[in-house]
Motif scaffolding. Sequence first.
Motif, PDB file in Angstrom:
ATOM      1  N   ILE A 165      24.067  33.001 -27.781  1.00 27.83           N
ATOM      2  CA  ILE A 165      25.035  31.987 -27.372  1.00 27.83           C
ATOM      3  C   ILE A 165      25.912  31.721 -28.585  1.00 27.83           C
ATOM      4  O   ILE A 165      25.407  31.559 -29.698  1.00 27.83           O
ATOM      5  CB  ILE A 165      24.347  30.687 -26.922  1.00 27.83           C
ATOM      6  N   SER A 166      27.229  31.686 -28.370  1.00 27.17           N
ATOM      7  CA  SER A 166      28.156  31.391 -29.455  1.00 27.17           C
ATOM      8  C   SER A 166      29.036  30.227 -29.054  1.00 27.17           C
ATOM      9  O   SER A 166      29.551  30.176 -27.939  1.00 27.17           O
ATOM     10  CB  SER A 166      29.039  32.609 -29.759  1.00 27.17           C
ATOM     11  N   ILE A 167      29.181  29.291 -29.981  1.00 28.78           N
ATOM     12  CA  ILE A 167      30.065  28.148 -29.771  1.00 28.78           C
ATOM     13  C   ILE A 167      31.219  28.324 -30.740  1.00 28.78           C
ATOM     14  O   ILE A 167      31.023  28.336 -31.957  1.00 28.78           O
ATOM     15  CB  ILE A 167      29.325  26.823 -30.020  1.00 28.78           C
ATOM     16  N   GLY A 168      32.407  28.490 -30.196  1.00 27.91           N
ATOM     17  CA  GLY A 168      33.573  28.751 -31.020  1.00 27.91           C
ATOM     18  C   GLY A 168      34.112  27.492 -31.681  1.00 27.91           C
ATOM     19  O   GLY A 168      33.781  26.367 -31.295  1.00 27.91           O
ATOM     20  N   GLY A 219      35.393  24.969 -29.452  1.00 28.60           N
ATOM     21  CA  GLY A 219      34.463  24.284 -28.560  1.00 28.60           C
ATOM     22  C   GLY A 219      34.030  25.108 -27.364  1.00 28.60           C
ATOM     23  O   GLY A 219      33.182  24.681 -26.581  1.00 28.60           O
ATOM     24  N   SER A 220      34.583  26.297 -27.202  1.00 25.54           N
ATOM     25  CA  SER A 220      34.198  27.137 -26.063  1.00 25.54           C
ATOM     26  C   SER A 220      32.819  27.751 -26.308  1.00 25.54           C
ATOM     27  O   SER A 220      32.407  27.955 -27.441  1.00 25.54           O
ATOM     28  CB  SER A 220      35.234  28.241 -25.846  1.00 25.54           C
ATOM     29  N   ILE A 221      32.129  28.046 -25.201  1.00 25.23           N
ATOM     30  CA  ILE A 221      30.795  28.633 -25.275  1.00 25.23           C
ATOM     31  C   ILE A 221      30.842  30.016 -24.640  1.00 25.23           C
ATOM     32  O   ILE A 221      31.413  30.194 -23.566  1.00 25.23           O
ATOM     33  CB  ILE A 221      29.761  27.757 -24.536  1.00 25.23           C
ATOM     34  N   ALA A 222      30.229  30.980 -25.322  1.00 24.63           N
ATOM     35  CA  ALA A 222      30.108  32.330 -24.773  1.00 24.63           C
ATOM     36  C   ALA A 222      28.628  32.662 -24.689  1.00 24.63           C
ATOM     37  O   ALA A 222      27.889  32.499 -25.666  1.00 24.63           O
ATOM     38  CB  ALA A 222      30.835  33.344 -25.652  1.00 24.63           C
ATOM     39  N   ARG A 255      30.191  28.279 -40.655  1.00 27.53           N
ATOM     40  CA  ARG A 255      29.368  28.959 -39.664  1.00 27.53           C
ATOM     41  C   ARG A 255      27.909  28.581 -39.820  1.00 27.53           C
ATOM     42  O   ARG A 255      27.412  28.431 -40.927  1.00 27.53           O
ATOM     43  CB  ARG A 255      29.453  30.478 -39.839  1.00 27.53           C
ATOM     44  N   ALA A 256      27.240  28.456 -38.701  1.00 27.67           N
ATOM     45  CA  ALA A 256      25.793  28.343 -38.664  1.00 27.67           C
ATOM     46  C   ALA A 256      25.315  29.421 -37.695  1.00 27.67           C
ATOM     47  O   ALA A 256      25.796  29.503 -36.570  1.00 27.67           O
ATOM     48  CB  ALA A 256      25.358  26.959 -38.193  1.00 27.67           C
ATOM     49  N   GLU A 257      24.416  30.262 -38.162  1.00 27.10           N
ATOM     50  CA  GLU A 257      23.893  31.353 -37.335  1.00 27.10           C
ATOM     51  C   GLU A 257      22.368  31.284 -37.326  1.00 27.10           C
ATOM     52  O   GLU A 257      21.752  31.027 -38.358  1.00 27.10           O
ATOM     53  CB  GLU A 257      24.337  32.710 -37.899  1.00 27.10           C
ATOM     54  N   THR A 258      21.795  31.512 -36.165  1.00 29.61           N
ATOM     55  CA  THR A 258      20.338  31.510 -36.023  1.00 29.61           C
ATOM     56  C   THR A 258      19.889  32.910 -35.633  1.00 29.61           C
ATOM     57  O   THR A 258      20.493  33.546 -34.759  1.00 29.61           O
ATOM     58  CB  THR A 258      19.895  30.495 -34.949  1.00 29.61           C
ATOM     59  N   GLN A 289      27.537  29.119 -34.343  1.00 29.87           N
ATOM     60  CA  GLN A 289      28.473  28.025 -34.121  1.00 29.87           C
ATOM     61  C   GLN A 289      29.435  27.986 -35.293  1.00 29.87           C
ATOM     62  O   GLN A 289      29.032  28.072 -36.446  1.00 29.87           O
ATOM     63  CB  GLN A 289      27.707  26.700 -33.998  1.00 29.87           C
ATOM     64  N   GLY A 290      30.719  27.890 -34.986  1.00 25.46           N
ATOM     65  CA  GLY A 290      31.734  27.813 -36.026  1.00 25.46           C
ATOM     66  C   GLY A 290      32.539  26.535 -35.892  1.00 25.46           C
ATOM     67  O   GLY A 290      32.855  26.110 -34.788  1.00 25.46           O
TER      68      GLY A 290
END
Length: 171
Positions: A64-67, A70-73, A133-136, A150-151
């Motif tokens: 899941i990516s949050i741009g 604010g959009s979610i992919a 950026r935060a990446e898990t 999330q950026g």
Amino acid sequence: MNLKNYVLLPTLIFLFIAFQIGKALGQAPPPGKYDTTNYPEDRAFINSISNIFDPSLSLNDNSISIGADGSIAYGLEEEMKKFERNGMTFKSVVSVPGTELVRIFNGHTAIKTKIADVVFTTPEGDLHFKVIRAETYIKENGKWYYVLGQGTNFMTQEEFDEYKKNHTTKN
């Protein structure tokens, strides 16, 4: 040029450079606050990841990516389609030196934070963003996978103050 100018010019250059470095270091993780040495092999691999769009990092497209907008992919494929709809093609991401921090928990979960300069190609030319950026990542069957990113658009204190001034309403 007189002697006063020979002293003043280098001093001004030094102050300008120190101010610029101070702004970047102000966003760097505090030294010694986090364990940055555990799981050295895993840490080296996660630190080497600069492009989350590498298909080998995807666990069945389970990310899941949050741009920054604010959009979610849901999945990398959907994120790429979002870029295409907006006329953008991912070009590059470069981490700002000194801002990356990788924390690994129990050898199976990692969180990577950084400030990055991101560039997209558009029909109008290159589009530049500076994001935090935060990446898990999770480790499954001995392999690390990207699962959440999330950026957030990066703002200097001056930019934030201006934004706040223009977007604050009286109660």
